[in-house]
Design an enzyme around this catalytic site. Structure first.
Site, PDB file in Angstrom:
ATOM      1  N   CYS A 115     -18.817 -42.962 -11.446  1.00 16.88           N
ATOM      2  CA  CYS A 115     -18.515 -44.226 -12.087  1.00 16.88           C
ATOM      3  C   CYS A 115     -19.644 -44.561 -13.062  1.00 16.88           C
ATOM      4  O   CYS A 115     -20.821 -44.431 -12.743  1.00 16.88           O
ATOM      5  CB  CYS A 115     -18.345 -45.398 -11.123  1.00 16.88           C
ATOM      6  SG  CYS A 115     -16.951 -45.228 -10.031  1.00 16.88           S
ATOM      7  N   GLU A 162     -13.554 -24.725 -10.792  1.00 11.92           N
ATOM      8  CA  GLU A 162     -13.662 -26.139 -11.167  1.00 11.92           C
ATOM      9  C   GLU A 162     -13.178 -26.436 -12.581  1.00 11.92           C
ATOM     10  O   GLU A 162     -12.682 -27.518 -12.841  1.00 11.92           O
ATOM     11  CB  GLU A 162     -15.063 -26.702 -10.919  1.00 11.92           C
ATOM     12  CG  GLU A 162     -16.142 -26.207 -11.834  1.00 11.92           C
ATOM     13  CD  GLU A 162     -17.512 -26.763 -11.503  1.00 11.92           C
ATOM     14  OE1 GLU A 162     -17.627 -27.927 -11.110  1.00 11.92           O
ATOM     15  OE2 GLU A 162     -18.496 -26.005 -11.653  1.00 11.92           O
ATOM     16  N   LYS A 167     -17.594 -21.931 -10.773  1.00 10.31           N
ATOM     17  CA  LYS A 167     -17.408 -22.287 -12.195  1.00 10.31           C
ATOM     18  C   LYS A 167     -15.947 -22.101 -12.579  1.00 10.31           C
ATOM     19  O   LYS A 167     -15.355 -22.950 -13.219  1.00 10.31           O
ATOM     20  CB  LYS A 167     -18.269 -21.406 -13.119  1.00 10.31           C
ATOM     21  CG  LYS A 167     -19.730 -21.712 -13.226  1.00 10.31           C
ATOM     22  CD  LYS A 167     -20.096 -23.016 -13.880  1.00 10.31           C
ATOM     23  CE  LYS A 167     -20.138 -24.131 -12.920  1.00 10.31           C
ATOM     24  NZ  LYS A 167     -21.303 -24.442 -12.182  1.00 10.31           N
ATOM     25  N   ARG A 202     -19.300 -39.375 -15.680  1.00  9.63           N
ATOM     26  CA  ARG A 202     -19.494 -39.898 -14.320  1.00  9.63           C
ATOM     27  C   ARG A 202     -18.167 -40.243 -13.633  1.00  9.63           C
ATOM     28  O   ARG A 202     -18.140 -40.570 -12.454  1.00  9.63           O
ATOM     29  CB  ARG A 202     -20.376 -41.154 -14.355  1.00  9.63           C
ATOM     30  CG  ARG A 202     -21.742 -40.918 -14.958  1.00  9.63           C
ATOM     31  CD  ARG A 202     -22.556 -42.181 -14.928  1.00  9.63           C
ATOM     32  NE  ARG A 202     -22.885 -42.559 -13.568  1.00  9.63           N
ATOM     33  CZ  ARG A 202     -23.939 -42.145 -12.908  1.00  9.63           C
ATOM     34  NH1 ARG A 202     -24.794 -41.331 -13.475  1.00  9.63           N
ATOM     35  NH2 ARG A 202     -24.160 -42.540 -11.673  1.00  9.63           N
ATOM     36  N   HIS A 221     -14.222  -6.282   6.032  1.00  8.92           N
ATOM     37  CA  HIS A 221     -14.005  -7.013   7.286  1.00  8.92           C
ATOM     38  C   HIS A 221     -12.876  -8.032   7.141  1.00  8.92           C
ATOM     39  O   HIS A 221     -12.794  -8.967   7.925  1.00  8.92           O
ATOM     40  CB  HIS A 221     -15.309  -7.687   7.731  1.00  8.92           C
ATOM     41  CG  HIS A 221     -16.409  -6.693   7.950  1.00  8.92           C
ATOM     42  ND1 HIS A 221     -16.406  -5.804   9.004  1.00  8.92           N
ATOM     43  CD2 HIS A 221     -17.515  -6.415   7.230  1.00  8.92           C
ATOM     44  CE1 HIS A 221     -17.477  -5.029   8.922  1.00  8.92           C
ATOM     45  NE2 HIS A 221     -18.170  -5.379   7.849  1.00  8.92           N
ATOM     46  N   LYS A 263     -19.705 -36.119 -12.414  1.00  7.33           N
ATOM     47  CA  LYS A 263     -20.981 -35.410 -12.521  1.00  7.33           C
ATOM     48  C   LYS A 263     -21.937 -35.693 -11.368  1.00  7.33           C
ATOM     49  O   LYS A 263     -22.493 -34.794 -10.776  1.00  7.33           O
ATOM     50  CB  LYS A 263     -21.631 -35.783 -13.854  1.00  7.33           C
ATOM     51  CG  LYS A 263     -22.900 -35.024 -14.167  1.00  7.33           C
ATOM     52  CD  LYS A 263     -22.600 -33.641 -14.652  1.00  7.33           C
ATOM     53  CE  LYS A 263     -23.849 -32.812 -14.861  1.00  7.33           C
ATOM     54  NZ  LYS A 263     -23.544 -31.386 -14.785  1.00  7.33           N
ATOM     55  N   ASN A 309     -20.359 -49.340  -8.844  1.00  5.38           N
ATOM     56  CA  ASN A 309     -20.428 -47.901  -8.591  1.00  5.38           C
ATOM     57  C   ASN A 309     -20.933 -47.741  -7.177  1.00  5.38           C
ATOM     58  O   ASN A 309     -21.987 -48.272  -6.838  1.00  5.38           O
ATOM     59  CB  ASN A 309     -21.390 -47.258  -9.598  1.00  5.38           C
ATOM     60  CG  ASN A 309     -21.662 -45.798  -9.280  1.00  5.38           C
ATOM     61  OD1 ASN A 309     -20.866 -45.147  -8.594  1.00  5.38           O
ATOM     62  ND2 ASN A 309     -22.771 -45.290  -9.774  1.00  5.38           N
ATOM     63  N   GLY A 310     -20.193 -47.009  -6.326  1.00  4.74           N
ATOM     64  CA  GLY A 310     -20.640 -46.806  -4.942  1.00  4.74           C
ATOM     65  C   GLY A 310     -19.509 -47.067  -3.976  1.00  4.74           C
ATOM     66  O   GLY A 310     -18.340 -47.085  -4.368  1.00  4.74           O
ATOM     67  N   GLU A 317     -21.399 -18.818  -7.299  1.00  3.84           N
ATOM     68  CA  GLU A 317     -21.476 -19.709  -8.459  1.00  3.84           C
ATOM     69  C   GLU A 317     -20.405 -19.340  -9.500  1.00  3.84           C
ATOM     70  O   GLU A 317     -19.779 -20.221 -10.094  1.00  3.84           O
ATOM     71  CB  GLU A 317     -22.891 -19.645  -9.058  1.00  3.84           C
ATOM     72  CG  GLU A 317     -23.113 -20.422 -10.336  1.00  3.84           C
ATOM     73  CD  GLU A 317     -22.862 -21.925 -10.228  1.00  3.84           C
ATOM     74  OE1 GLU A 317     -22.633 -22.428  -9.125  1.00  3.84           O
ATOM     75  OE2 GLU A 317     -22.863 -22.586 -11.280  1.00  3.84           O
ATOM     76  N   TRP A 349     -14.468 -43.256 -11.161  1.00  7.32           N
ATOM     77  CA  TRP A 349     -14.095 -42.092 -10.351  1.00  7.32           C
ATOM     78  C   TRP A 349     -13.578 -42.683  -9.049  1.00  7.32           C
ATOM     79  O   TRP A 349     -14.341 -43.304  -8.304  1.00  7.32           O
ATOM     80  CB  TRP A 349     -15.305 -41.191 -10.103  1.00  7.32           C
ATOM     81  CG  TRP A 349     -14.941 -39.919  -9.409  1.00  7.32           C
ATOM     82  CD1 TRP A 349     -14.423 -38.792  -9.972  1.00  7.32           C
ATOM     83  CD2 TRP A 349     -15.085 -39.625  -8.006  1.00  7.32           C
ATOM     84  NE1 TRP A 349     -14.226 -37.828  -9.011  1.00  7.32           N
ATOM     85  CE2 TRP A 349     -14.620 -38.303  -7.803  1.00  7.32           C
ATOM     86  CE3 TRP A 349     -15.555 -40.334  -6.911  1.00  7.32           C
ATOM     87  CZ2 TRP A 349     -14.614 -37.696  -6.557  1.00  7.32           C
ATOM     88  CZ3 TRP A 349     -15.550 -39.728  -5.663  1.00  7.32           C
ATOM     89  CH2 TRP A 349     -15.087 -38.422  -5.500  1.00  7.32           C
TER      90      TRP A 349
HETATM   91  C1  F6R Z   1     -20.725 -27.765 -10.129  1.00  2.00           C
HETATM   92  C2  F6R Z   1     -21.586 -28.924 -10.005  1.00  2.00           C
HETATM   93  C3  F6R Z   1     -21.730 -29.549  -8.668  1.00  2.00           C
HETATM   94  C4  F6R Z   1     -23.171 -30.062  -8.470  1.00  2.00           C
HETATM   95  C5  F6R Z   1     -23.280 -30.825  -7.146  1.00  2.00           C
HETATM   96  C6  F6R Z   1     -24.690 -31.271  -6.862  1.00  2.00           C
HETATM   97  O1  F6R Z   1     -20.716 -27.273 -11.423  1.00  2.00           O
HETATM   98  O2  F6R Z   1     -22.161 -29.386 -10.964  1.00  2.00           O
HETATM   99  O3  F6R Z   1     -21.364 -28.679  -7.653  1.00  2.00           O
HETATM  100  O4  F6R Z   1     -24.038 -28.973  -8.477  1.00  2.00           O
HETATM  101  O5  F6R Z   1     -22.432 -31.947  -7.192  1.00  2.00           O
HETATM  102  O6  F6R Z   1     -25.163 -32.113  -7.868  1.00  2.00           O
HETATM  103  P1  F6R Z   1     -26.717 -32.347  -8.066  1.00  2.00           P
HETATM  104  O7  F6R Z   1     -27.331 -31.051  -8.444  1.00  2.00           O
HETATM  105  O8  F6R Z   1     -26.807 -33.378  -9.149  1.00  2.00           O
HETATM  106  O9  F6R Z   1     -27.243 -32.837  -6.750  1.00  2.00           O
END
Ligand code: F6R
Length: 625
Positions: free
Chosen positions: A2, A498, A495, A27, A514, A620, A100-101, A491, A74
């Site tokens: 948010c 998502e 990527k 956000r 396995h 984010k 926000n929260g 990772e 969000w």
């Molecule tokens: C994926 C991504 C998320 C963040 C996760 C932790 O691309 O960005 O998985 O890595 O939400 O966020 P931070 O690093 O800000 O604690």
């Protein structure tokens, strides 16, 4: 998650707020809304969906005034409808709140307020805040108290449990904005005769670089005359004015089609900046200046606990290999969201390491608090200066990746890998587990890394785009790796899923037989991390085993896309496609491995017409648990 922006000042309020919200849209983007105070009282406009929907509404039904607040959401409590979009109002419509929260005790408060006669029209937790303030204002009015809004907000927030950054305006007290913080971030911008509040710096950086970062329990009152800060008890407090040095242009797309692509291409600079000024090639020493822990603290440590989420967790898992290999200390890696629920065994001899791009991830912060409560010292690897986690840590290693706007993390990840490498070398020196010569050789290799990343970016973007043409219609992907390359496989899978919404899994290559081998058929693309450091025996061994795993996939008709070093002579004979990267020491190869995976995910997502920078259902900074 948010985004909030508030403004009071001489400029037209709506463009300032919309511009700020646009910069904070990473956000959350389920709905957006704005409330503006002017000669016609308070006017609200809201719309489900992205900010542009709100802009359309404002185009049809404009508003204007001298102060206002805006929100991009969000969704947590309540579907992303117009009704649930912020701002929210009390029964009279005179008190307006953005938040926000999460208010954890909202159901109990809602029942209490309903019993008092309040009427609710949304499914959100935020709406109760407006009604609580209404309730407090009504009782304050009876006693004829001054500063009614401010005092009522103060009383209301004292009743909330959970996490909140909230901003309130009230038609009865025009030209005043009240903000309060407990948990999610809030910054106050100080301009010339104009004042701002926002969830994050990019929301207001175009207007001012002078900011107060509110701490938990802080309240701010913004009027045309200035900003006053108090705690939740009403005591006056001082916060230092912080001057933000980064350029607002860093938070723009700069000619790239997407923030994600720009951020992928910024990785050489991010790595350079994270290394800069921290190493001496003469002495082989690493300097971590924001570290309040001594060499003695490092010598005394018996183990390290790392907690992180998502991409940062993948960096943490790669970091385990670096620290164990160089400093010979056992490392445990936890998902921060799980850490405190397993009654972890932490004590003063365990060092806690938190890895987070934003420094505000609620789960990671909770893990840090658990570590501290059990007597451990904590170190934060973080990309945001002054973020919550850095304030509670005993030491900080900042990744200087610059603002990361794309929701999918890229440059922050490689900068985290570099910070972990520096930390591992530093720890190893303090504990005497590597010689000065070894350390010097490792650091020399580190200085070559940005150039190698530049080379990968130059040579691999085209081949990744080509591969995206072939594989963008696949419904599943597998990513395989061994050792330190396994977290990079995870990772790569994250990527892809998502941003392209293709189902993808990362797996340790040796585990395929396995169970997961059953998935392989001619339609399954399997991305295998098969880079190697030829000067390292363990790396060669791992590589040979990975080669056998590739054969196992091709024998079952799976399509192999291998990532290999340029000099490799065997991989081209066994894989369907090869993406080449330069040679590097085993512990630094992950930084090179991941770049083709980022670009592959990016080009596949673009071909599938996905919203690369703002994938569905995500945000984010995850400030709720
Ligand atoms: C994926 C991504 C998320 C963040 C996760 C932790 O691309 O960005 O998985 O890595 O939400 O966020 P931070 O690093 O800000 O604690």
């Amino acid at each position: 998650m948010c985004g909030i922006v508030g403004y009071i000042g001489p400029k037209p309020v709506v463009p300032v707020i919309l511009e700020g919200l646009r910069r904070l849209e990473y956000r959350g983007y389920d709905s957006a809304g704005i409330a503006v105070g002017g000669s016609r009282g308070l006017e609200l406009r809201r719309a489900p969906g992205k900010l542009r929907k709100l802009e359309e509404v404002l185009h049809e039904r404009p508003v204007e005034g001298t102060y206002g607040i805006g929100h991009t959401r969000w969704a947590t409590h309540g579907r992303p409808t117009e009704e649930n979009a912020h701002p929210h109002r009390d029964c009279t419509g005179r008190i307006v709140v953005v938040h926000n929260g999460i208010v954890e005790n909202y159901l109990a408060l809602k029942q209490e307020l309903i019993a008092e006669g309040h009427k609710f029209i949304t499914e959100t937790d935020t709406e109760i805040i407006a009604h609580l303030i209404e309730q407090e204002m009504a009782s304050a009015a009876q006693t004829g108290k001054n500063m009614v809004l401010e005092e009522s907000v103060r009383r209301a927030v004292r009743r909330l449990t959970g996490a909140f950054a909230l901003v309130v305006i009230c038609a009865d007290e025009p030209n005043k904005i009240v903000a309060a913080r407990f948990g999610p971030p809030a910054v106050i911008g100080l301009g010339e005769g104009e004042y701002f509040v926002a969830s994050d710096v990019p929301g207001i950086l175009h207007h001012t670089r002078n900011l107060y970062f509110l701490a938990d329990g802080d309240m701010a009152v913004l009027t045309p005359e200035g900003v006053r800060l108090t705690d939740f008890e009403g005591n006056h407090i001082e916060r230092p004015v912080q001057r933000i040095l980064w350029d607002p242009i860093q938070a723009e797309k700069g000619g790239y089609k997407h923030f994600m692509l720009k951020e992928i291409f910024e990785q050489p600079r991010a790595i350079r900046d994270t290394t800069l000024g921290r190493i001496s090639l003469d002495t082989g020493k690493v300097f971590l200046s924001e570290m309040k822990l001594t060499e003695e603290d490092f010598r005394r440590a018996t183990r390290i606990h790392i907690a992180a989420c998502g991409t940062s967790w993948h960096a943490a898992t790669a970091g385990k290999f670096m620290i164990e290999r160089l400093a010979r200390l056992p490392v445990e890696v936890d998902y921060a969201s799980e850490y405190r629920y397993r009654d972890p065994i932490a004590d003063p001899n365990a060092l806690g390491l938190l890895i987070t791009q934003s420094g505000e991830t609620a789960d990671t912060l909770a893990a840090q608090r658990e570590m501290i409560a059990k007597g451990s010292r904590t170190i934060a690897i973080c990309n945001v200066v002054g973020a919550m986690i850095t304030r509670e840590a005993h030491g900080v290693i900042y990744t200087h990746a610059g603002p990361e706007i794309g929701v999918a993390s890229t440059k922050a990840f490689t900068a985290q890998l570099v910070a972990l490498f520096l930390f591992a070398v530093h720890l190893a020196q303090s504990r005497g587990t590597i010689s000065a010569d070894e350390s010097r050789a490792l650091l020399e290799e580190l200085t070559l890394l940005p150039g190698k990343v530049e080379e990968v970016l130059r040579t691999i973007d085209g081949p990744c785009e080509q591969l995206a043409r072939t594989y963008s219609t696949a419904s599943d992907f597998l990513f395989l790796g061994r050792g330190i390359h396994y977290p990079i496989a995870l990772e790569g899978a994250l990527k892809l899923k998502e941003i392209s919404y293709i189902h993808a899994e990362g797996y340790p290559a040796g585990e395929m037989k396995h169970g997961p081998n059953a998935l392989i058929d001619e339609k399954l693309p399997v991305v295998v991390l098969a880079t190697q450091d030829r000067s390292n025996r363990d790396s060669r061994l791992r590589y040979e085993k990975t080669l056998s795993n590739i054969q196992e996939v091709t024998a079952r008709s799976g399509k192999v896309i291998a990532v290999a070093v340029r000099e490799d002579e065997e991989i081209p004979h066994v894989a369907d496609h090869v993406l080449y990267v330069p040679q590097a020491p085993e512990l630094l190869l992950p930084v090179l491995d991941v770049i083709p995976l980022q670009l592959l995910a990016y080009h596949i997502a673009v071909r599938r017409g996905c919203d690369v920078d703002q994938p569905r259902n995500l945000a984010k900074s995850v400030t709720v648990e």
